[in-house]
Design a protein around this motif. Structure first.
Motif, short mmCIF file in Angstrom:
data_model
loop_
_atom_site.label_atom_id
_atom_site.label_comp_id
_atom_site.label_asym_id
_atom_site.label_seq_id
_atom_site.Cartn_x
_atom_site.Cartn_y
_atom_site.Cartn_z
N ALA A 19 1.80 26.93 -2.07
CA ALA A 19 2.48 25.65 -2.15
C ALA A 19 1.52 24.56 -1.76
CB ALA A 19 3.70 25.63 -1.26
N LEU A 20 1.90 23.38 -1.87
CA LEU A 20 1.09 22.21 -1.96
C LEU A 20 0.12 22.01 -0.81
CD1 LEU A 20 4.44 20.76 -2.50
CD2 LEU A 20 2.77 20.73 -4.26
N TRP A 58 -4.67 16.44 -7.86
CA TRP A 58 -3.25 16.58 -8.17
C TRP A 58 -2.60 17.77 -7.46
CZ3 TRP A 58 1.15 18.77 -9.77
CH2 TRP A 58 2.14 17.97 -10.35
N GLY A 59 -3.16 18.96 -7.62
CA GLY A 59 -2.53 20.16 -7.07
C GLY A 59 -3.41 20.83 -6.03
N GLY A 102 -3.06 11.11 -21.80
CA GLY A 102 -3.21 9.67 -21.67
C GLY A 102 -2.23 9.08 -20.69
N GLY A 103 -1.60 9.95 -19.90
CA GLY A 103 -0.61 9.51 -18.91
C GLY A 103 -0.59 10.46 -17.73
N GLU A 104 0.45 11.33 -17.66
CA GLU A 104 0.64 12.19 -16.49
C GLU A 104 0.27 13.65 -16.73
OE1 GLU A 104 4.36 9.61 -14.62
OE2 GLU A 104 4.75 11.50 -15.66
N GLY A 105 -0.12 14.00 -17.93
CA GLY A 105 -0.48 15.39 -18.20
C GLY A 105 -1.93 15.68 -17.85
N GLY A 106 -2.31 16.94 -17.96
CA GLY A 106 -3.65 17.39 -17.64
C GLY A 106 -3.58 18.65 -16.79
N LEU A 107 -4.58 18.85 -15.96
CA LEU A 107 -4.57 19.98 -15.02
C LEU A 107 -3.77 19.57 -13.80
CD1 LEU A 107 -5.36 22.76 -14.03
CD2 LEU A 107 -7.56 21.80 -13.29
N MET A 108 -2.65 20.23 -13.56
CA MET A 108 -1.72 19.81 -12.52
C MET A 108 -1.65 20.84 -11.39
SD MET A 108 1.04 18.14 -15.22
CE MET A 108 1.03 19.61 -16.27
#
Length: 368
Positions: A19-20, A58-59, A102-108
């Motif tokens: 977890a985070l 991000w993660g 181009g917003g909130e996606g990608g490697l999360m």
């Protein structure tokens, strides 16, 4: 190449392995920082800069032995290992077949397998050609290799991709998915979107799931924070639309309302949140649970929220905000294993933060 787009009593973290959590760069990079003052009992103290030079971290996920954490950078698809003391940072590699929206996606999200010492598995959630994916890789202590998609075709969009991963106390992998800006999907039990998913380590629907598929709960708009408390209960933070952001207590088969409801709801069959905020004071991302409280990082709200919870019932106490406007957009928050502190990260280098690549930081926060 980089692309700019977008917490002294005792510390109890009963979050899933993986977890985070957030990492740090070497002390030489971050520079010396004064010792943080003692925190008031049960409250977070003044943050101390632990790490600088990040671009949209991000993660995060701790290695089970607590020696370090893995950290993802969203738009560059990079995965780093950072030692617990913050003195050693090493890039392990990148995640193949990743792309941004181009917003909130990608490697999360990232989650280290609880049995990592034996199987060396690491799980990631990322955007790819056909949609968002949950994939598995191998980290042998040196490098990240062996990319294997486990679940493909979670609809993507510029925004509302969810993306958080966490292992539960039951040993299954939980993943949050957004509605991909297609609202009806959140209420469709057969869609992977607008859900909290629960799966095996091999990417199959976990036994006992309420609808016989991947879905554990539904009716979510854009969930980005999940953590388990001392009773093994799952808490989730969710970005609302124009009215209310939410803190939810997730139960199997629960319907959390979106898009029928945003915030409190009187519609039969919908589950009310435990706490709500106006979107300007929250827009939550990561959450962590320490010493009987949920800590929730806020993006647009640029603050850290502390929400007391009760281990004996489902009540929550009065929420209190810390560091309002001091550090910008706060993305990830986690408890440090074996220590009475949190790590807290920013993502000011995304499009909404408008700062340059490398401007993001990770802070160490003492818990009183």
């Amino acid at each position: 190449m980089s692309h700019r787009r977008q917490t002294k009593k005792r510390a109890v973290l009963v979050a899933a392995a993986g977890a985070l959590a957030v990492g740090a760069v070497p002390a030489a990079t971050a520079g010396p920082a004064p010792a943080a003052p003692a925190a008031a009992a049960g409250e977070p103290g003044a943050p101390e800069t632990l790490s600088t030079g990040w671009t949209i971290p991000w993660g995060t996920s701790w290695l089970p032995d607590g020696s370090g954490a893995l950290v993802t950078e969203r738009d560059d698809f990079r995965v780093w290992r950072v030692s617990k003391d913050g003195k050693d940072k090493k890039q392990l590699g990148t995640v193949p077949e990743s792309q941004t929206t181009g917003g909130e996606g990608g490697l999360m999200g990232v989650a280290v397998d609880p049995d990592w010492a034996t199987n060396h598995y690491v799980y990631v959630m990322h955007t790819s050609t056909e949609g968002n994916r949950v994939a598995r890789m191998t980290y042998d202590g040196t490098a990240l290799t062996g990319y294997e998609p486990l679940l493909k075709g979670i609809k993507k969009n510029k925004y509302h991709n969810g993306g958080r991963l966490a292992f539960g106390p039951d040993g299954y992998l939980y993943a949050t998915t957004g509605d991909a800006q297609d609202k009806p999907l959140a209420q469709d039990k057969n869609s992977l979107n607008g859900k909290i998913l629960r799966m095996t380590r091999d990417g199959e629907p976990a036994p006992g799931n309420p609808f016989g598929n991947y879905a554990y709960s539904l009716g979510h708009r854009n969930p980005q924070g999940i953590a388990f408390d001392s009773r093994g209960r799952l808490w989730e933070a969710e970005l609302g639309d124009a009215k209310k952001d939410e803190l939810n207590l997730i139960k199997p088969g629960g319907n959390y309302g979106w898009p029928t409801c945003e915030g409190e709801c009187t519609v039969a069959g919908m589950t009310n949140p435990k706490k709500t905020w106006g979107v300007a004071e929250a827009s939550p991302s990561g959450v962590a649970i320490v010493d009987g409280a949920v800590y929730m990082a806020a993006l647009k709200g640029k603050r850290l929220w502390r929400i007391p919870i009760d281990a004996d019932n489902e009540d929550v106490g009065t929420a209190k905000a810390y560091y309002v406007g001091e550090y910008g957009r706060l993305r990830a928050v986690t408890a440090v294993p074996g220590a009475e502190e949190l790590w807290l990260s920013t993502t000011n280098a995304d499009a909404n933060g408008g700062q340059a690549d490398g401007s993001d930081k990770i802070f160490r926060v003492p818990i009183g």
